[in-house]
Design a protein around this motif. Structure first.
Motif, PDB file in Angstrom:
ATOM      1  N   ASP A  66      12.702   7.456  -0.241  1.00 34.19           N
ATOM      2  CA  ASP A  66      12.902   6.423  -1.248  1.00 34.19           C
ATOM      3  C   ASP A  66      11.632   6.333  -2.096  1.00 34.19           C
ATOM      4  O   ASP A  66      11.253   5.290  -2.590  1.00 34.19           O
ATOM      5  N   PHE A  67      10.997   7.456  -2.235  1.00 34.38           N
ATOM      6  CA  PHE A  67       9.684   7.608  -2.852  1.00 34.38           C
ATOM      7  C   PHE A  67       9.773   8.867  -3.713  1.00 34.38           C
ATOM      8  O   PHE A  67      10.186   9.913  -3.232  1.00 34.38           O
ATOM      9  N   ASN A  68       9.442   8.774  -4.974  1.00 33.18           N
ATOM     10  CA  ASN A  68       9.495   9.931  -5.869  1.00 33.18           C
ATOM     11  C   ASN A  68       8.087  10.458  -6.107  1.00 33.18           C
ATOM     12  O   ASN A  68       7.417  10.028  -7.052  1.00 33.18           O
ATOM     13  N   PRO A  69       7.640  11.388  -5.282  1.00 31.37           N
ATOM     14  CA  PRO A  69       6.259  11.862  -5.415  1.00 31.37           C
ATOM     15  C   PRO A  69       6.056  12.720  -6.662  1.00 31.37           C
ATOM     16  O   PRO A  69       6.978  13.379  -7.144  1.00 31.37           O
ATOM     17  N   ILE A 129     -10.382  20.011   0.749  1.00 34.96           N
ATOM     18  CA  ILE A 129      -9.834  18.745   0.248  1.00 34.96           C
ATOM     19  C   ILE A 129      -9.436  18.921  -1.221  1.00 34.96           C
ATOM     20  O   ILE A 129     -10.260  19.290  -2.052  1.00 34.96           O
ATOM     21  N   PRO A 130      -8.171  18.674  -1.554  1.00 34.59           N
ATOM     22  CA  PRO A 130      -7.703  18.915  -2.926  1.00 34.59           C
ATOM     23  C   PRO A 130      -8.171  17.847  -3.910  1.00 34.59           C
ATOM     24  O   PRO A 130      -8.408  16.698  -3.537  1.00 34.59           O
ATOM     25  N   GLU A 131      -8.286  18.251  -5.169  1.00 31.37           N
ATOM     26  CA  GLU A 131      -8.557  17.305  -6.252  1.00 31.37           C
ATOM     27  C   GLU A 131      -7.208  16.824  -6.772  1.00 31.37           C
ATOM     28  O   GLU A 131      -6.404  17.623  -7.246  1.00 31.37           O
ATOM     29  N   LEU A 132      -6.968  15.539  -6.660  1.00 30.70           N
ATOM     30  CA  LEU A 132      -5.696  14.960  -7.076  1.00 30.70           C
ATOM     31  C   LEU A 132      -5.904  14.101  -8.312  1.00 30.70           C
ATOM     32  O   LEU A 132      -6.989  13.559  -8.532  1.00 30.70           O
ATOM     33  N   ARG A 133      -4.854  13.944  -9.106  1.00 31.49           N
ATOM     34  CA  ARG A 133      -4.908  13.141 -10.319  1.00 31.49           C
ATOM     35  C   ARG A 133      -4.683  11.676  -9.976  1.00 31.49           C
ATOM     36  O   ARG A 133      -3.780  11.344  -9.213  1.00 31.49           O
ATOM     37  N   ASP A 134      -5.518  10.811 -10.534  1.00 34.02           N
ATOM     38  CA  ASP A 134      -5.339   9.371 -10.324  1.00 34.02           C
ATOM     39  C   ASP A 134      -3.991   8.882 -10.846  1.00 34.02           C
ATOM     40  O   ASP A 134      -3.371   9.521 -11.682  1.00 34.02           O
ATOM     41  N   ASN A 135      -3.600   7.720 -10.336  1.00 35.46           N
ATOM     42  CA  ASN A 135      -2.377   7.038 -10.754  1.00 35.46           C
ATOM     43  C   ASN A 135      -1.128   7.884 -10.537  1.00 35.46           C
ATOM     44  O   ASN A 135      -0.227   7.922 -11.372  1.00 35.46           O
ATOM     45  N   SER A 136      -1.087   8.560  -9.405  1.00 34.46           N
ATOM     46  CA  SER A 136       0.098   9.342  -9.078  1.00 34.46           C
ATOM     47  C   SER A 136       0.581   8.966  -7.683  1.00 34.46           C
ATOM     48  O   SER A 136      -0.028   8.152  -6.997  1.00 34.46           O
ATOM     49  N   LYS A 137       1.687   9.572  -7.298  1.00 34.87           N
ATOM     50  CA  LYS A 137       2.271   9.351  -5.982  1.00 34.87           C
ATOM     51  C   LYS A 137       2.264  10.689  -5.252  1.00 34.87           C
ATOM     52  O   LYS A 137       2.777  11.682  -5.772  1.00 34.87           O
ATOM     53  N   ILE A 138       1.709  10.690  -4.056  1.00 30.00           N
ATOM     54  CA  ILE A 138       1.556  11.932  -3.301  1.00 30.00           C
ATOM     55  C   ILE A 138       2.186  11.776  -1.918  1.00 30.00           C
ATOM     56  O   ILE A 138       1.940  10.796  -1.219  1.00 30.00           O
ATOM     57  N   LEU A 139       2.980  12.777  -1.538  1.00 29.29           N
ATOM     58  CA  LEU A 139       3.569  12.847  -0.211  1.00 29.29           C
ATOM     59  C   LEU A 139       2.742  13.822   0.625  1.00 29.29           C
ATOM     60  O   LEU A 139       2.574  14.979   0.236  1.00 29.29           O
ATOM     61  N   ILE A 140       2.206  13.355   1.738  1.00 26.43           N
ATOM     62  CA  ILE A 140       1.439  14.201   2.656  1.00 26.43           C
ATOM     63  C   ILE A 140       2.392  14.652   3.756  1.00 26.43           C
ATOM     64  O   ILE A 140       3.046  13.813   4.390  1.00 26.43           O
ATOM     65  N   ASN A 200      -6.634   5.105  -6.393  1.00 21.94           N
ATOM     66  CA  ASN A 200      -5.559   4.757  -7.323  1.00 21.94           C
ATOM     67  C   ASN A 200      -4.286   5.552  -7.100  1.00 21.94           C
ATOM     68  O   ASN A 200      -3.365   5.491  -7.912  1.00 21.94           O
ATOM     69  N   ILE A 201      -4.239   6.305  -6.025  1.00 17.40           N
ATOM     70  CA  ILE A 201      -3.053   7.104  -5.720  1.00 17.40           C
ATOM     71  C   ILE A 201      -2.272   6.427  -4.595  1.00 17.40           C
ATOM     72  O   ILE A 201      -2.854   5.934  -3.631  1.00 17.40           O
ATOM     73  N   GLU A 202      -0.959   6.425  -4.737  1.00 19.84           N
ATOM     74  CA  GLU A 202      -0.088   5.914  -3.675  1.00 19.84           C
ATOM     75  C   GLU A 202       0.288   7.092  -2.776  1.00 19.84           C
ATOM     76  O   GLU A 202       0.832   8.090  -3.242  1.00 19.84           O
ATOM     77  N   PHE A 203      -0.021   6.961  -1.492  1.00 17.04           N
ATOM     78  CA  PHE A 203       0.270   8.017  -0.525  1.00 17.04           C
ATOM     79  C   PHE A 203       1.367   7.583   0.430  1.00 17.04           C
ATOM     80  O   PHE A 203       1.408   6.430   0.862  1.00 17.04           O
ATOM     81  N   LYS A 204       2.246   8.516   0.769  1.00 16.52           N
ATOM     82  CA  LYS A 204       3.239   8.352   1.833  1.00 16.52           C
ATOM     83  C   LYS A 204       3.142   9.598   2.705  1.00 16.52           C
ATOM     84  O   LYS A 204       2.700  10.658   2.247  1.00 16.52           O
ATOM     85  N   THR A 205       3.570   9.467   3.950  1.00 12.74           N
ATOM     86  CA  THR A 205       3.482  10.576   4.896  1.00 12.74           C
ATOM     87  C   THR A 205       4.858  10.932   5.431  1.00 12.74           C
ATOM     88  O   THR A 205       5.711  10.066   5.616  1.00 12.74           O
ATOM     89  N   ALA A 206       5.047  12.231   5.685  1.00  9.79           N
ATOM     90  CA  ALA A 206       6.325  12.703   6.218  1.00  9.79           C
ATOM     91  C   ALA A 206       6.079  13.846   7.188  1.00  9.79           C
ATOM     92  O   ALA A 206       5.251  14.724   6.931  1.00  9.79           O
TER      93      ALA A 206
END
Length: 153
Positions: A21-24, A71-82, A106-112
């Motif tokens: 229910d998360f659109n990464p 460790i990856p460089e990620l873009r701020d203000n995004s949604k990331i699924l780990i 500033n990134i929203e993280f979810k785990t799966a």
């Protein structure tokens, strides 16, 4: 010990996609176990931003001190699924999540994960099955078995 087949994996990835229910905007795969998941999920979710992070703690089925690198460089203000194949003790996912959150507030993280143990230090946002025994994943077993058979023939 339990063998986890490609057919089970494919079914579980379909189930996981339906559970999200998360659109990464991207996926971080904990290498090596999360790489196969990240590839499948990237295709299913039409994502090309697939990153990896190394979290190594098991060597020959023996848990050792956790080493995190790449460790990856990620873009701020995004949604990331780990993603990872399993949460066993929870140490790897907990440390990876902590590192990524500290670097990227500033990134929203979810785990799966596919498998999770109930008594792990951290529980994933999404999982498919409870881990009750050692799992032998097809990507760990099948290629080695095929190579052994080829060498013997």
């Amino acid at each position: 010990m339990r063998y986890y087949s490609y057919e089970s994996f494919k079914t579980d990835m379909e189930t996981l996609v339906c559970k999200l229910d998360f659109n990464p905007d991207g996926i971080v795969a904990i290498s090596r176990g999360g790489l196969t998941m990240a590839h499948f999920l990237g295709i299913a979710l039409d994502l090309r931003k697939i990153y990896t992070i190394n979290a190594i703690s098991f060597v020959n089925k023996i848990q050792q001190e956790l080493q995190v690198s790449n460790i990856p460089e990620l873009r701020d203000n995004s949604k990331i699924l780990i993603v990872d194949e399993i949460i066993d003790s929870g140490t790897s996912m907990e440390r990876v999540l902590s590192i990524l959150k500290n670097i990227n507030p500033n990134i929203e993280f979810k785990t799966a994960v596919i498998f999770a143990k109930k008594n792990a230090r951290i529980q994933p946002d999404y999982f498919i099955q409870e881990a009750k025994e050692w799992i032998e994943f097809f990507w760990e077993v099948d290629i080695l078995k095929s190579l052994r058979e080829r060498r013997e023939s």
